[in-house]
Design a protein around this motif. Structure first.
Motif, PDB file in Angstrom:
ATOM      1  N   SER A  15      -3.933   7.945  14.749  1.00  0.00           N
ATOM      2  CA  SER A  15      -4.841   7.476  13.705  1.00  0.00           C
ATOM      3  C   SER A  15      -5.928   8.524  13.531  1.00  0.00           C
ATOM      4  O   SER A  15      -6.671   8.820  14.475  1.00  0.00           O
ATOM      5  N   GLU A  37       4.052   6.306  -3.686  1.00  0.00           N
ATOM      6  CA  GLU A  37       3.039   5.589  -4.455  1.00  0.00           C
ATOM      7  C   GLU A  37       3.670   4.440  -5.229  1.00  0.00           C
ATOM      8  O   GLU A  37       4.850   4.454  -5.545  1.00  0.00           O
ATOM      9  N   PRO A  56       0.824  -1.217   0.000  1.00  0.00           N
ATOM     10  CA  PRO A  56       0.000   0.000   0.000  1.00  0.00           C
ATOM     11  C   PRO A  56       0.859   1.268   0.000  1.00  0.00           C
ATOM     12  O   PRO A  56       1.997   1.275   0.472  1.00  0.00           O
ATOM     13  N   ASP A  57       0.283   2.338  -0.541  1.00  0.00           N
ATOM     14  CA  ASP A  57       0.963   3.634  -0.515  1.00  0.00           C
ATOM     15  C   ASP A  57       1.293   4.016   0.925  1.00  0.00           C
ATOM     16  O   ASP A  57       0.564   3.673   1.861  1.00  0.00           O
ATOM     17  N   LYS A  58       2.397   4.737   1.102  1.00  0.00           N
ATOM     18  CA  LYS A  58       2.841   5.145   2.429  1.00  0.00           C
ATOM     19  C   LYS A  58       3.036   6.653   2.480  1.00  0.00           C
ATOM     20  O   LYS A  58       3.330   7.278   1.477  1.00  0.00           O
ATOM     21  N   MET A  59       2.897   7.196   3.681  1.00  0.00           N
ATOM     22  CA  MET A  59       3.217   8.598   3.918  1.00  0.00           C
ATOM     23  C   MET A  59       4.487   8.656   4.757  1.00  0.00           C
ATOM     24  O   MET A  59       4.595   7.973   5.782  1.00  0.00           O
ATOM     25  N   ARG A 108       4.044  11.338  -0.211  1.00  0.00           N
ATOM     26  CA  ARG A 108       3.352  10.065  -0.408  1.00  0.00           C
ATOM     27  C   ARG A 108       4.201   9.175  -1.320  1.00  0.00           C
ATOM     28  O   ARG A 108       4.593   9.590  -2.419  1.00  0.00           O
ATOM     29  N   PRO A 139       0.537   9.906   9.791  1.00  0.00           N
ATOM     30  CA  PRO A 139      -0.555   8.930   9.739  1.00  0.00           C
ATOM     31  C   PRO A 139      -1.161   8.827   8.342  1.00  0.00           C
ATOM     32  O   PRO A 139      -1.097   9.774   7.538  1.00  0.00           O
ATOM     33  N   ALA A 140      -1.733   7.666   8.055  1.00  0.00           N
ATOM     34  CA  ALA A 140      -2.511   7.519   6.824  1.00  0.00           C
ATOM     35  C   ALA A 140      -3.647   8.531   6.863  1.00  0.00           C
ATOM     36  O   ALA A 140      -4.280   8.744   7.893  1.00  0.00           O
ATOM     37  N   GLY A 141      -3.898   9.183   5.746  1.00  0.00           N
ATOM     38  CA  GLY A 141      -4.941  10.203   5.676  1.00  0.00           C
ATOM     39  C   GLY A 141      -4.418  11.616   5.721  1.00  0.00           C
ATOM     40  O   GLY A 141      -5.148  12.565   5.424  1.00  0.00           O
ATOM     41  N   SER A 142      -3.147  11.787   6.103  1.00  0.00           N
ATOM     42  CA  SER A 142      -2.547  13.122   6.094  1.00  0.00           C
ATOM     43  C   SER A 142      -2.431  13.627   4.659  1.00  0.00           C
ATOM     44  O   SER A 142      -2.207  12.853   3.726  1.00  0.00           O
ATOM     45  N   ASN A 166      -9.023  10.886   5.236  1.00  0.00           N
ATOM     46  CA  ASN A 166      -8.222  11.949   4.633  1.00  0.00           C
ATOM     47  C   ASN A 166      -8.588  13.319   5.198  1.00  0.00           C
ATOM     48  O   ASN A 166      -9.762  13.630   5.420  1.00  0.00           O
TER      49      ASN A 166
END
Length: 450
Positions: free
Chosen positions: A201, A240, A107-110, A238, A127-130, A205
């Motif tokens: 968490s 990707e 999965p994509d990472k930040m 990100r 965090p995911a969604g940033s 987004n």
């Protein structure tokens, strides 16, 4: 070692100590019983010594130093993990193994960086969604937003990065309140002392970059807010279309085909900010040493060393490896020896836990127990019901599997450096590396030798 998947914690009363054995009643198949009886044969001791005499704790330690100190963090899908995998591949090829690289998507990472205007770097988790930032990042002064409640914000928050303490309301509410107040970024700091940065968490987004930092870092930045003396730059990228990989080394007997398969596995990756000396450069380096020692002895079973990526994000690498096995290969697979966190010097970790997903003995636990008795392994061996490492993937496919890991007996606690920036080479024990190598190496060889 990953934290979250399939967590079990039922202690079983089966231990080995050098003074004797105690077994809880266990239903064993006749195949496992026969294997255990054969492995207890004193004549096997000579073959144990062939392996033990060649295992070098110094070589293992040197590899751990390379993984943890030269490369450093080996986060899934990053250059660090890829560099470690390439190093492993080159070593295995030099030993004469047939080597395969299995690449798979993750999965994509930040990822992010946080710097103050006087060039100090602050460890930060994204965090995911940033939201991501421009390449140059977002630079602004900080606004002390307390606990991040609506009443903690004023008009002065507009155009600043909100600095918020953990506690009382959710991370998502803190971020939403900061956005509503006009903040262009959010930093949430922990309210308890932990070695690593907070990993919040935020549940979806959000339109601004968000980072989690430690309590110590947050309190230091609060002083800058009071002095109005510095700005900070938060940079979030990100990653990707990221890839990870498994490195698989295979050695088959010279004659015949369709031999039984014994798998030895260890994960390559670490968590962010952790050099991962014990988790899991230790297991990886011991497996590399066993590949070196077992590269030329006569065998009558197929030996596979499986170095997996992406363990820390949910056993992704081992699940992929097992999914690529044919039904015929699964049927030929009789054992998986998985090593994860086997080298800690933490004085309380006096036991080697043999984690199985169902808490039951199998050919791997019985082989290890018989080997430990023959070679005089100084530590307790404890059979324990637990997942949380790559043995889960093998077990789910029907392959008898055990995770070898050091824990504190009774509590089953892991070392205090686990998943923190303190997981460094200075907390590695040469003696325990040798003990793990001797136990697993002699056990594996007792199963595969001709």
């Amino acid at each position: 070692m990953k934290k979250r998947k399939k967590h079990y914690s039922i202690m079983l009363s089966m231990m080995l100590v050098t003074s004797g054995l105690y077994f809880a009643p266990v239903n064993l198949t006749s195949q496992v019983k026969a294997a255990a009886q054969n492995l207890a044969d004193p004549s096997t001791k000579a073959f144990d010594q062939k392996v033990i005499a060649r295992i070098s704790a110094e070589r293992i330690y040197k590899d751990i130093h390379f993984f943890s100190e030269t490369i450093g963090p080996r986060v899934t899908g990053t250059e660090g993990e890829e560099r470690a995998a390439e190093y492993i591949k080159e070593r295995l090829l030099s030993y004469g193994y047939k080597v395969e690289t299995q690449e798979f998507s993750v999965p994509d990472k930040m990822i992010g960086h946080l710097h103050t205007s006087d060039h100090n770097e602050v460890l930060v988790n994204i965090p995911a969604g940033s939201a991501a930032t421009p390449n140059e990042g977002v630079t602004a002064k900080l606004f002390n937003a307390g606990l991040g409640k609506v009443t903690d914000f004023t008009v002065e928050a507009t155009g600043k990065i909100a600095l918020i303490s953990r506690g009382e309301i959710t991370f998502k509410e803190k971020v939403d309140n900061a956005v509503a107040a006009g903040a262009i970024g959010v930093l949430i700091y922990d309210n308890i002392n932990q070695p690593g940065p907070l990993n919040p968490s935020i549940g979806g987004n959000v339109p601004v970059p968000v980072g989690g930092i430690s309590k110590v870092s947050g309190e230091a930045l609060l002083q800058d807010v009071a002095a109005q003396s510095k700005t900070v730059t938060l940079n979030v990228n990100r990653i990707e279309n990221a890839k990870s990989q498994n490195i698989i080394a295979t050695r088959a007997p010279n004659k015949g085909k369709n031999h039984d398969i014994v798998h030895v596995s260890a994960h390559i990756d670490s968590v962010p900010f952790a050099a991962g000396a014990n988790d899991n450069a230790s297991g990886t380096a011991v497996a590399l040493e066993l590949a070196n020692v077992l590269k030329s002895y006569p065998i009558d079973k197929e030996l596979r060393f499986v170095f997996v990526g992406a363990e820390e994000i949910g056993l992704v690498g081992s699940e992929y490896y097992v999914s690529q096995l044919s039904q015929e290969e699964v049927g030929r697979s009789i054992a998986n020896f998985n090593m994860d966190m086997v080298g800690t010097a933490w004085e309380n970790a006096t036991a080697i836990y043999m984690n199985t997903l169902d808490g039951k003995a199998n050919i791997v636990t019985d082989t290890a127990l018989a080997t430990a008795q023959r070679i005089g392994t100084p530590s307790q061996l404890v059979l324990y019901q637990r997942g949380s490492s790559d043995h889960v993937s093998f077990h789910d496919a029907g392959i008898p599997a055990v995770n070898f890991i050091r824990r504190e007996p009774g509590t089953a606690n892991l070392e205090p450096y686990y998943h923190t920036p303190l997981d460094k080479i200075e907390h590695i024990s040469l003696e325990r590396l040798k003990e793990a190598g001797d136990l697993v190496g002699a056990s594996v060889y007792s199963l595969i030798r001709k």
